[in-house]
Write a protein that holds these residues in place. Structure first.
Motif, PDB file in Angstrom:
ATOM      1  N   PRO A  17       4.648   3.240  14.540  1.00 46.69           N
ATOM      2  CA  PRO A  17       4.182   4.602  13.987  1.00 46.69           C
ATOM      3  C   PRO A  17       4.130   4.941  12.728  1.00 46.69           C
ATOM      4  O   PRO A  17       3.547   5.643  12.071  1.00 46.69           O
ATOM      5  CB  PRO A  17       5.286   5.386  14.837  1.00 46.69           C
ATOM      6  CG  PRO A  17       5.947   4.519  15.649  1.00 46.69           C
ATOM      7  CD  PRO A  17       5.706   3.201  15.250  1.00 46.69           C
ATOM      8  N   VAL A  18       5.311   4.408  11.808  1.00 47.01           N
ATOM      9  CA  VAL A  18       5.421   4.626  10.350  1.00 47.01           C
ATOM     10  C   VAL A  18       4.209   3.992   9.722  1.00 47.01           C
ATOM     11  O   VAL A  18       3.536   4.451   8.946  1.00 47.01           O
ATOM     12  CB  VAL A  18       6.648   3.945  10.175  1.00 47.01           C
ATOM     13  CG1 VAL A  18       6.796   4.294   8.468  1.00 47.01           C
ATOM     14  CG2 VAL A  18       7.884   4.804  10.774  1.00 47.01           C
ATOM     15  N   GLY A  19       4.135   2.635   9.752  1.00 54.12           N
ATOM     16  CA  GLY A  19       3.063   1.802   9.257  1.00 54.12           C
ATOM     17  C   GLY A  19       1.599   2.238   9.230  1.00 54.12           C
ATOM     18  O   GLY A  19       0.750   2.528   8.348  1.00 54.12           O
ATOM     19  N   SER A  42       1.041  -1.173  -0.147  1.00 53.04           N
ATOM     20  CA  SER A  42      -0.216  -0.030  -0.098  1.00 53.04           C
ATOM     21  C   SER A  42       0.800   1.214  -0.067  1.00 53.04           C
ATOM     22  O   SER A  42       0.460   2.142  -0.613  1.00 53.04           O
ATOM     23  CB  SER A  42      -0.780  -0.180   1.236  1.00 53.04           C
ATOM     24  OG  SER A  42      -1.448   1.280   1.616  1.00 53.04           O
ATOM     25  N   ALA A  43       1.919   1.284   0.806  1.00 52.31           N
ATOM     26  CA  ALA A  43       2.959   2.233   0.676  1.00 52.31           C
ATOM     27  C   ALA A  43       3.595   2.333  -0.613  1.00 52.31           C
ATOM     28  O   ALA A  43       3.835   3.755  -1.088  1.00 52.31           O
ATOM     29  CB  ALA A  43       3.763   2.211   1.908  1.00 52.31           C
ATOM     30  N   PHE A  44       4.255   1.517  -1.220  1.00 53.46           N
ATOM     31  CA  PHE A  44       4.959   1.886  -2.426  1.00 53.46           C
ATOM     32  C   PHE A  44       4.274   1.430  -3.354  1.00 53.46           C
ATOM     33  O   PHE A  44       4.630   1.462  -4.571  1.00 53.46           O
ATOM     34  CB  PHE A  44       6.110   0.749  -2.507  1.00 53.46           C
ATOM     35  CG  PHE A  44       7.240   1.280  -1.366  1.00 53.46           C
ATOM     36  CD1 PHE A  44       7.753   2.539  -1.333  1.00 53.46           C
ATOM     37  CD2 PHE A  44       7.458   0.554   0.153  1.00 53.46           C
ATOM     38  CE1 PHE A  44       8.784   2.816  -0.321  1.00 53.46           C
ATOM     39  CE2 PHE A  44       8.144   0.989   1.321  1.00 53.46           C
ATOM     40  CZ  PHE A  44       8.727   2.258   0.872  1.00 53.46           C
ATOM     41  N   LYS A  45       3.079   0.803  -3.420  1.00 55.90           N
ATOM     42  CA  LYS A  45       2.178   0.452  -4.724  1.00 55.90           C
ATOM     43  C   LYS A  45       2.977  -0.290  -5.833  1.00 55.90           C
ATOM     44  O   LYS A  45       3.100   0.181  -6.801  1.00 55.90           O
ATOM     45  CB  LYS A  45       1.718   1.981  -5.178  1.00 55.90           C
ATOM     46  CG  LYS A  45       0.645   2.608  -4.469  1.00 55.90           C
ATOM     47  CD  LYS A  45      -0.001   3.692  -5.274  1.00 55.90           C
ATOM     48  CE  LYS A  45      -0.882   4.477  -4.074  1.00 55.90           C
ATOM     49  NZ  LYS A  45      -1.951   3.722  -3.325  1.00 55.90           N
ATOM     50  N   ASN A  74       5.581   8.537   3.432  1.00 52.55           N
ATOM     51  CA  ASN A  74       6.172   7.089   2.958  1.00 52.55           C
ATOM     52  C   ASN A  74       7.780   7.486   2.824  1.00 52.55           C
ATOM     53  O   ASN A  74       8.311   6.296   2.889  1.00 52.55           O
ATOM     54  CB  ASN A  74       5.553   6.935   1.470  1.00 52.55           C
ATOM     55  CG  ASN A  74       4.104   6.408   1.256  1.00 52.55           C
ATOM     56  OD1 ASN A  74       3.673   5.947   2.417  1.00 52.55           O
ATOM     57  ND2 ASN A  74       3.496   6.308   0.124  1.00 52.55           N
ATOM     58  N   ARG A  75       8.197   8.541   2.951  1.00 55.11           N
ATOM     59  CA  ARG A  75       9.785   8.966   2.850  1.00 55.11           C
ATOM     60  C   ARG A  75      10.221   8.195   4.168  1.00 55.11           C
ATOM     61  O   ARG A  75      11.383   7.834   4.297  1.00 55.11           O
ATOM     62  CB  ARG A  75       9.862  10.110   2.931  1.00 55.11           C
ATOM     63  CG  ARG A  75       9.796  10.756   1.333  1.00 55.11           C
ATOM     64  CD  ARG A  75      10.268  12.341   1.282  1.00 55.11           C
ATOM     65  NE  ARG A  75      11.460  12.539   1.662  1.00 55.11           N
ATOM     66  CZ  ARG A  75      12.143  13.632   2.191  1.00 55.11           C
ATOM     67  NH1 ARG A  75      11.316  14.721   2.303  1.00 55.11           N
ATOM     68  NH2 ARG A  75      13.127  13.972   2.581  1.00 55.11           N
TER      69      ARG A  75
END
Lengths: 193, 193
Positions: free
Chosen positions: B102-104, A164-167, B122-123
């Motif tokens: 926290p990121v996910g 989902s984050a990087f598609k 996303n970075r």
DNA sequence: GACCGACTAGGACAACTGTCCTAATCGTCG
DNA sequence: CGACGATTAGGACAGTTGTCCTAGTCGGTC
């Protein structure tokens, strides 16, 4: 199937909206607009927003049980059935890339909200967990069945989150292949013993 | 460190609230109450809620870079550094069990909201990704470095999601051990070639 | 035809949201 | 002291939220 009660329409619309936009970010007005009914009519079917969530969760639970039963019938071996589970990452990759895993993201959101229906949502995970553990037990994994089931669940959740984050379709494909390979390696030594 | 500007206090409070309750479920009033300032004063420092989110993300990016730099200095070998990454699941297990990664969880939420700051969030993932890939390259993983980095990220995300759902310390410990073992197996054959 | 429960529409309600304005206070510098 | 920018408090604002009420329509049963 052609004729749906208003209540069923509401639950179906809410199900999709909760998945795509999240529970909190979906309002009564959004659902009412999706079903094209008035908010008053809405209230007749569900007194509170939480009641809709409960209905959505129970529908998802039923659908998940159905799916697991189908895999149970279609898969000739426990191994084939587990591979059905792994392959949902491929089958649903379009939605997963956009909105993540329906189970994982719902449970995460309800956890942050401190929502009373959280335990009910977690039962979705438990459904997969005990089903996978059962298949693994049939394969002779014995006491390791549950940890291995949790590991399978964890891997699929991780893939969904990053997809989902990087598609990234290639990433999903590579990870699915890796999980299949892991399963193969996991089973071979056991057969020889 | 003892004296913090109001702006820093706001960002720090927002950071914690976004993590524990989610971005959308945290209101201006919540943050203002946490810092014990008026909403008017609040507006003087941040014009919009999105601006706070951007500030929080950029602080998290800076803190993550710091952490990775520290691991770079503290870890004598690339392998030891990667193991530092794996062990955050243990170090932060209390928070992870309650609120997930926290990121996910932030990236998942922003994805559902269709929020403009999603790429920025996303970075955070990318930071870990390229750092892990660099360590793996140093270990001689060559072209596989990035896929292996993604796999490590995916596993940690999966563990965090399930740890939050099942609140199980033993599960976290078992998975962390499994990942450490995976890394060992991943490296041994390469050294012999 | 009379009646009744299920269903629907439209809107009222207080509470809260993010945003914004105005006025007062503070510390610092000339 | 006087002036000025930075900071603060308090509240106004329109829009939205979940909830709830009232009035009306519909289909089927005595």
């Amino acid at each position: 199937m052609l004729e749906q009660t208003t209540r069923e329409q509401i639950v179906r619309a809410a199900d999709g909206l909760f998945y795509r936009h999240g529970y909190e970010h979906t309002s009564f007005a959004d659902i009412a607009a999706a079903v094209a009914i008035s908010r008053g009519n809405f209230y007749h079917h569900f007194k509170t927003k939480d009641a809709i969530l409960d209905a959505v969760i129970s529908v998802r639970l039923a659908q998940t049980r159905e799916m697991l039963d189908r895999w149970e019938l279609d898969g000739t071996t426990p191994e084939a059935r587990i591979r059905s589970f792994i392959d949902i990452l491929i089958a649903n990759r379009a939605d997963i890339k956009r909105y993540g895993c329906p189970v994982g993201t719902l449970c995460s959101e309800l956890a942050k909200l401190g929502h009373p229906s959280r335990p009910e949502a977690n039962r979705l995970f438990t459904l997969f967990r005990v089903w996978l553990a059962r298949q693994l037990t049939l394969l002779g994994c014995g006491g390791d069945a549950d940890p291995l089931a949790m590991h399978l669940l964890a891997m699929s959740q991780g893939v969904a989150t990053l997809a989902s984050a990087f598609k990234d379709d290639a990433f999903i494909a590579a990870e699915v292949e890796r999980i299949h390979l892991w399963l193969t390696h996991q089973l071979k030594p056991r057969r020889r013993r």
